[in-house]
Design a protein around this motif. Sequence first.
Motif, PDB file in Angstrom:
ATOM      1  N   LEU A   1     -18.503 -17.441  -2.405  1.00 22.11           N
ATOM      2  CA  LEU A   1     -18.631 -17.309  -3.861  1.00 22.11           C
ATOM      3  C   LEU A   1     -18.567 -15.858  -4.336  1.00 22.11           C
ATOM      4  O   LEU A   1     -19.046 -15.532  -5.422  1.00 22.11           O
ATOM      5  N   HIS A   2     -17.975 -14.985  -3.522  1.00 23.78           N
ATOM      6  CA  HIS A   2     -17.844 -13.577  -3.938  1.00 23.78           C
ATOM      7  C   HIS A   2     -16.582 -12.995  -3.304  1.00 23.78           C
ATOM      8  O   HIS A   2     -16.540 -12.753  -2.101  1.00 23.78           O
ATOM      9  N   SER A   3     -15.541 -12.807  -4.129  1.00 21.96           N
ATOM     10  CA  SER A   3     -14.287 -12.277  -3.583  1.00 21.96           C
ATOM     11  C   SER A   3     -13.508 -11.529  -4.668  1.00 21.96           C
ATOM     12  O   SER A   3     -13.723 -11.740  -5.858  1.00 21.96           O
TER      13      SER A   3
ATOM     14  N   ILE B   1     -16.728 -13.474 -12.485  1.00 22.77           N
ATOM     15  CA  ILE B   1     -16.499 -12.064 -12.810  1.00 22.77           C
ATOM     16  C   ILE B   1     -17.684 -11.275 -12.248  1.00 22.77           C
ATOM     17  O   ILE B   1     -18.765 -11.845 -12.068  1.00 22.77           O
ATOM     18  N   GLU B   2     -17.482 -10.008 -11.921  1.00 19.01           N
ATOM     19  CA  GLU B   2     -18.581  -9.147 -11.442  1.00 19.01           C
ATOM     20  C   GLU B   2     -18.657  -7.922 -12.339  1.00 19.01           C
ATOM     21  O   GLU B   2     -17.664  -7.230 -12.533  1.00 19.01           O
ATOM     22  N   ILE B   3     -19.842  -7.698 -12.880  1.00 24.50           N
ATOM     23  CA  ILE B   3     -20.048  -6.622 -13.855  1.00 24.50           C
ATOM     24  C   ILE B   3     -21.082  -5.626 -13.339  1.00 24.50           C
ATOM     25  O   ILE B   3     -22.125  -6.017 -12.832  1.00 24.50           O
TER      26      ILE B   3
ATOM     27  N   MET C   1     -26.634  -2.020  -9.844  1.00 21.28           N
ATOM     28  CA  MET C   1     -26.881  -3.404 -10.235  1.00 21.28           C
ATOM     29  C   MET C   1     -25.565  -4.065 -10.635  1.00 21.28           C
ATOM     30  O   MET C   1     -24.906  -3.615 -11.573  1.00 21.28           O
ATOM     31  N   HIS C   2     -25.197  -5.095  -9.898  1.00 21.33           N
ATOM     32  CA  HIS C   2     -24.014  -5.874 -10.238  1.00 21.33           C
ATOM     33  C   HIS C   2     -24.442  -7.292 -10.598  1.00 21.33           C
ATOM     34  O   HIS C   2     -25.280  -7.878  -9.917  1.00 21.33           O
ATOM     35  N   ILE C   3     -23.873  -7.802 -11.670  1.00 23.64           N
ATOM     36  CA  ILE C   3     -24.195  -9.152 -12.116  1.00 23.64           C
ATOM     37  C   ILE C   3     -22.931 -10.011 -12.006  1.00 23.64           C
ATOM     38  O   ILE C   3     -21.878  -9.638 -12.525  1.00 23.64           O
TER      39      ILE C   3
ATOM     40  N   ALA D   1     -26.066 -10.027  -8.130  1.00 25.71           N
ATOM     41  CA  ALA D   1     -25.289  -9.822  -6.909  1.00 25.71           C
ATOM     42  C   ALA D   1     -26.067  -8.944  -5.925  1.00 25.71           C
ATOM     43  O   ALA D   1     -26.882  -8.115  -6.341  1.00 25.71           O
ATOM     44  N   HIS D   2     -25.803  -9.137  -4.638  1.00 25.82           N
ATOM     45  CA  HIS D   2     -26.350  -8.307  -3.549  1.00 25.82           C
ATOM     46  C   HIS D   2     -27.590  -7.490  -3.929  1.00 25.82           C
ATOM     47  O   HIS D   2     -27.512  -6.262  -4.078  1.00 25.82           O
ATOM     48  N   PRO D   3     -28.760  -8.171  -4.063  1.00 28.91           N
ATOM     49  CA  PRO D   3     -29.974  -7.449  -4.495  1.00 28.91           C
ATOM     50  C   PRO D   3     -30.329  -6.248  -3.609  1.00 28.91           C
ATOM     51  O   PRO D   3     -30.986  -5.318  -4.085  1.00 28.91           O
TER      52      PRO D   3
ATOM     53  N   SER E   1     -18.852 -13.287   0.772  1.00 30.75           N
ATOM     54  CA  SER E   1     -18.501 -12.181   1.668  1.00 30.75           C
ATOM     55  C   SER E   1     -18.321 -10.862   0.918  1.00 30.75           C
ATOM     56  O   SER E   1     -18.568  -9.797   1.460  1.00 30.75           O
ATOM     57  N   ASP E   2     -17.891 -10.916  -0.361  1.00 35.41           N
ATOM     58  CA  ASP E   2     -17.414  -9.735  -1.092  1.00 35.41           C
ATOM     59  C   ASP E   2     -16.086  -9.261  -0.494  1.00 35.41           C
ATOM     60  O   ASP E   2     -15.820  -8.063  -0.365  1.00 35.41           O
ATOM     61  N   PHE E   3     -15.251 -10.237  -0.173  1.00 32.33           N
ATOM     62  CA  PHE E   3     -13.927  -9.990   0.400  1.00 32.33           C
ATOM     63  C   PHE E   3     -13.070  -9.123  -0.526  1.00 32.33           C
ATOM     64  O   PHE E   3     -13.023  -9.359  -1.744  1.00 32.33           O
TER      65      PHE E   3
HETATM   66 FE    FE Z   1     -20.682  -5.622  -6.148  1.00 31.46          FE
END
Ligand code: FE
Length: 293
Positions: free
Chosen positions: A8-10, A65-67, A77-79, A192-194, A250-252
């Motif tokens: 769920l993260h790419s 989306i990643e903000i 901090m990414h949301i 995201a990724h705390p 993964s944050d691929f």
């Molecule tokens: Fe990020």
Amino acid sequence: MSDSFVDLHSHSTASDGTLAPAEVARVAVRAGLAGWALTDHDTIGGVAEAGEESVRLGIDFLAGIEISAEYPHPGTMHILGYGVDPQNATLSDLTRQLIEGRDNRNPKIVKRLQELGVVISMEEVEKEAGGVVVGRPHIAAILQRKGYVSSIKEAFNKYLAPGGAAYFDKERLSPRRALEMIVESGGIPVLAHPVQLRCESDEKLEAVVRELMEMGLAGMEVMHSDHTSELVSKYTAMADRLGLLKSGGSDFHGGNKKDIELGYARGQRVPREFLDGLFERLRSGGVAKAVRE
Ligand code: FE
Ligand code: AMP
Ligand code: ZN
Ligand code: FE
């Protein structure tokens, strides 16, 4: 225990990944995944293509989306916003503001690099990026290709990261604004990724998360390539205790992060129940506003 997995993260070429959105969908199928989400930085420019290819291949897909939000250094901090509605007017406002923040920063970085004797231009950087989201990884790729540095990592350390010779921050949204805009866009806001908040204690992290929850935060990314199994356990317990949805990925980034493989969060598989939980929440109201209009 789930025997069906998701990511769920790419990222795709719509932001700073190296594979086109449809290609990421194909890699997701090859990785044996039941579903995935595209979460490019600051844009949903890739989700239509990713969604179409996913339908064709018969794999579940969730637009994301990643903000990057304002947060004190050295934390970031990414949301993540899952299920945002591409037709939504607030979403267009949001992405326009984010791109403007970048457009103000990139020329400053390039000018400083030129002052430092690096042969580089904004045209080159835009060509490298190939889309609307132009970021530091694209500048790093040029520095590496031209031999100014031997790796992307070195490009960041020497030039592009805080403390680097050509570092400039981009304008960010406050966490409150980022969360509000994701909700108004029909999406589910997830921290995201705390680990990257770099909170000095678990108590501090929980205080930050509770504050975000008051502003609309609905989930936490418990599995991520930066999370050790100890952290995954800790974040899972915290999410369950606070009643947050859980996410993981993964944050691929394709070839821009060569050690990260789609479908694996530091070797761990992400259960499809995480995706089901998000779909369930979206069905039960997350996008109701957008659907009813
Ligand atoms: Fe990020
Ligand atoms: P930007 O969107 O221009 O702020 O750049 C953010 C991207 O740069 C993200 O994909 C990060 O993973 C990557 N990045 C940030 N810091 C570093 C670093 N120190 N080394 C390598 N990549 C980094
Ligand atoms: Zn990225
Ligand atoms: Fe990411």
